[in-house]
Design an enzyme around this catalytic site. Sequence first.
Site, short mmCIF file in Angstrom:
data_model
loop_
_atom_site.label_atom_id
_atom_site.label_comp_id
_atom_site.label_asym_id
_atom_site.label_seq_id
_atom_site.Cartn_x
_atom_site.Cartn_y
_atom_site.Cartn_z
N CYS A 96 19.90 -14.72 47.15
CA CYS A 96 19.09 -13.50 47.28
C CYS A 96 19.63 -12.34 46.44
O CYS A 96 19.46 -12.32 45.24
CB CYS A 96 18.98 -13.12 48.75
N ARG A 130 6.34 -8.33 51.08
CA ARG A 130 7.56 -9.10 51.37
C ARG A 130 7.20 -10.56 51.62
O ARG A 130 6.27 -10.86 52.37
CB ARG A 130 8.27 -8.52 52.60
N HIS A 194 17.96 -18.33 52.41
CA HIS A 194 19.00 -18.11 53.42
C HIS A 194 18.94 -19.28 54.40
O HIS A 194 18.47 -20.35 54.07
CB HIS A 194 18.74 -16.80 54.17
#
Length: 251
Positions: A96, A130, A194
């Site tokens: 990320c 997002r 993640h």
Amino acid sequence: MTDAKPIDIVSLYPKDMNIYGDSGNVLVVRRRLELRGYEARIHAYNQGDRWPDHVDLILGGGGQDTGQKKIIRDFFDRAELLRSLASDGVPMLMICGLYQLFGEYFETVDGSRLDGIGVIGAYTVGRDVRMIGNLVEHSDDFGDVIGYENHSGQTFLREGVSPLGRVDQDGRGNNGEDHTEGARVNNVIGTYMHGSLLPKNPAIADFLIRTAAERRYGSFEDTGSDAMRAELARLDAAAAEARRVAASRPR
């Protein structure tokens, strides 16, 4: 084991670039190394720390904007070293925020620009939308890779840069447009996943481990006992179940 061969692992900025369980990647690499008969030496490197004398593998996580601001000066001080290690084939996994900083630049929603260190030929543009949720991508080398993305920055790979994998859905992955996710340059892997990533994807962990051992010693030797191999099998079974559950849930 006193005669175990050491592998030196840098955990990059764990104080400020470690959200959504990214520290689990370090734990997985350490455990899988130990179960194959190696000694895992973990060096937690935060801004201002002394850089280790020897580095075989580097793991970096994601962070919020405040975390990136805290590490950015030291990060640029280490830029030439990181570029040199990447060019020399040191395996790295960047998640990320550090994936973005390993690229060329990040342009925010308001038009300001934060330069990266250019290890990965990619640039990132901030967006209001997002991308968030469990994600399955298809990789030629690692099969289906499963993780959890949560980012508003959209990353675009330069021509000739290989993605880590490809996603089926629109609105997911690197930028929501071209169905790519992550990037691979030499032995550097960048990704938005993640989860943390490696507990669910032991094939990637084993790639990093094998590459690190081969670079340092010329070959990879699994000297683990039967009990160690049984423990690895148990961990792989747990990973398979975690992958199944995550793939069935959008969030």
